[in-house]
Enzyme design. Structure first.
Site, mmCIF file in Angstrom:
data_model
loop_
_atom_site.group_PDB
_atom_site.id
_atom_site.type_symbol
_atom_site.label_atom_id
_atom_site.label_comp_id
_atom_site.label_asym_id
_atom_site.label_seq_id
_atom_site.Cartn_x
_atom_site.Cartn_y
_atom_site.Cartn_z
ATOM 1 N N GLN A 40 0.826 -1.218 0.000
ATOM 2 C CA GLN A 40 0.000 0.000 0.000
ATOM 3 C C GLN A 40 0.858 1.264 0.000
ATOM 4 O OE1 GLN A 40 -3.173 0.518 -0.531
ATOM 5 N NE2 GLN A 40 -3.562 -1.663 -0.791
ATOM 6 N N SER A 41 2.006 1.215 -0.635
ATOM 7 C CA SER A 41 2.891 2.380 -0.685
ATOM 8 C C SER A 41 2.274 3.534 -1.475
ATOM 9 C CB SER A 41 4.210 1.964 -1.340
ATOM 10 O OG SER A 41 4.975 3.110 -1.688
ATOM 11 N N ASN A 42 2.134 4.679 -0.802
ATOM 12 C CA ASN A 42 1.682 5.880 -1.513
ATOM 13 C C ASN A 42 2.765 6.371 -2.475
ATOM 14 O OD1 ASN A 42 -0.861 6.316 -0.015
ATOM 15 N ND2 ASN A 42 0.504 6.642 1.731
ATOM 16 N N ALA A 50 4.916 4.490 -4.118
ATOM 17 C CA ALA A 50 4.899 3.672 -5.335
ATOM 18 C C ALA A 50 3.767 4.129 -6.259
ATOM 19 C CB ALA A 50 4.744 2.193 -4.967
#
Ligand SMILES: *Cc1c(COP(=O)(O)O)cnc(C)c1O
Length: 324
Positions: free
Chosen positions: A74-76, A78
């Site tokens: 859930q990397s913002n 990325a």
């Protein structure tokens, strides 16, 4: 070495008063302001845009055709790297921890929408993730592509420059500010603010992404300022990590509800929720006081709320039945 940034976001972002939230925290109605870095524009917005203006700018300058970066599922960062790549006409490969799970919601759904390719690295630590990214770059090069590796969270001396600019905006928008409160993940955001405003003006609330977050902030900030920056001289709270980066803690759940119900402001369970829980704790222990101007940096992360099943369940619990 000269650097140039590429415009990606909408700046300056607004600063808004938050009188009802201030009162709920025990501050005066004019003490608390929100720096709306969730409104940076591109790709759903968030703090990573300011850093990407520099890191993607450097990638363009060196002739890259593919942005490669790492992160949690859930990397913002990325997600916003994928959006920046789309905007700039580049490809994106996201090297993510874990394996493709059942849920493709939140940031992962947007990664797909932006056309990024995903490389799942398995349950590895940061070194393992970096190794997987290096391998992806090698494979891209072998096929004639020109990858540029953007560091974890977009953080480094270069990416932190984006937050020097945010600090300069704040200096103009709220010259009397005493404390800027911000979530501390990979460190570049706090580092830029420290370089612009001084170590004493920035309170970082650690989210548990790094083993030694203060060391990272000091390393990224030091080259950007003439002032001496040491890890020991930084204001960092580590009391909101709880059971770890991905966990929804009780104080964070309460912070999400508080911001939503006092100001209509949506925070996320990993970063901004922890930052507000940390501000609450700082008011309680006297580190942040009534009568002083405090700025809470809203760094974005809304898609991460929808990618976090516990946070969604908690949010839904709040809906009471209308009984007439
Ligand atoms: C990445 C992130 C942060 C932390 O920023 P760093 O520069 O990694 O410390 C804060 N808030 C949100 C929403 C983020 O995605």
């Amino acid at each position: 070495m000269s650097h140039s940034s590429v415009p990606l976001g909408t700046f300056p972002t607004p600063v808004e008063p938050a009188p009802r939230l201030a009162a709920a925290l025990g501050l005066g109605p004019e003490d608390l302001w929100i720096k709306r870095d969730d409104l940076t524009g591109l790709g759903g917005g968030g703090n990573k845009i300011r850093k990407l203006e520099w890191t993607a700018g450097a990638a363009l300058a060196e002739g890259a055709d593919t942005l490669v970066t790492t992160g949690a599922p859930q990397s913002n960062h990325a997600r916003l790297t994928a959006a920046a790549a789309a905007r700039l006409g580049l490809d994106a490969v996201l090297v993510l921890r874990g394996s493709p799970g059942a849920s493709r919601s939140g940031n992962l759904a947007l990664d797909g929408l932006f056309g990024a390719r995903l490389a799942w690295a398995g349950e590895v630590d940061q070194a393992g993730l970096d190794a997987a990214a290096a391998e992806v770059c090698a494979r891209l090069r072998a096929r004639g592509a020109r990858p540029a590796l953007i560091p974890f969270g977009g953080s480094g001396v270069l990416g932190a420059r984006g937050y020097v600019r945010c600090g300069e905006e704040l200096d103009e928008q709220l010259p009397q500010l005493r404390t800027v409160v911000v979530a501390l993940g990979s460190g570049g955001t706090m580092a830029g603010l420290v370089a612009a405003l001084g170590a004493g003006a920035v309170l970082g609330v650690d989210v548990g992404a790094l083993a030694d977050p203060a060391a990272a902030v000091a390393e990224f900030a030091a080259p950007l300022t003439t002032e001496q920056v040491t890890a020991e001289g930084l204001r960092v709270r580590r009391d909101q990590v709880g059971a770890g980066y991905a966990a929804l803690t009780g104080p964070v759940a309460q912070a999400l509800r508080l911001a939503a119900r006092t100001e209509g402001l949506v925070l996320d369970p990993i970063y901004t929720g922890r930052a507000l829980a940390g501000l609450r704790a700082a008011v309680r222990d006297g580190d942040v006081r009534p009568g002083e101007k405090t700025v809470f940096v809203h760094t974005g992360g809304l898609p991460g709320l929808f990618g976090h099943p516990d946070a969604v369940a908690f949010a839904e619990e709040g809906a009471a039945a209308f009984e007439g």
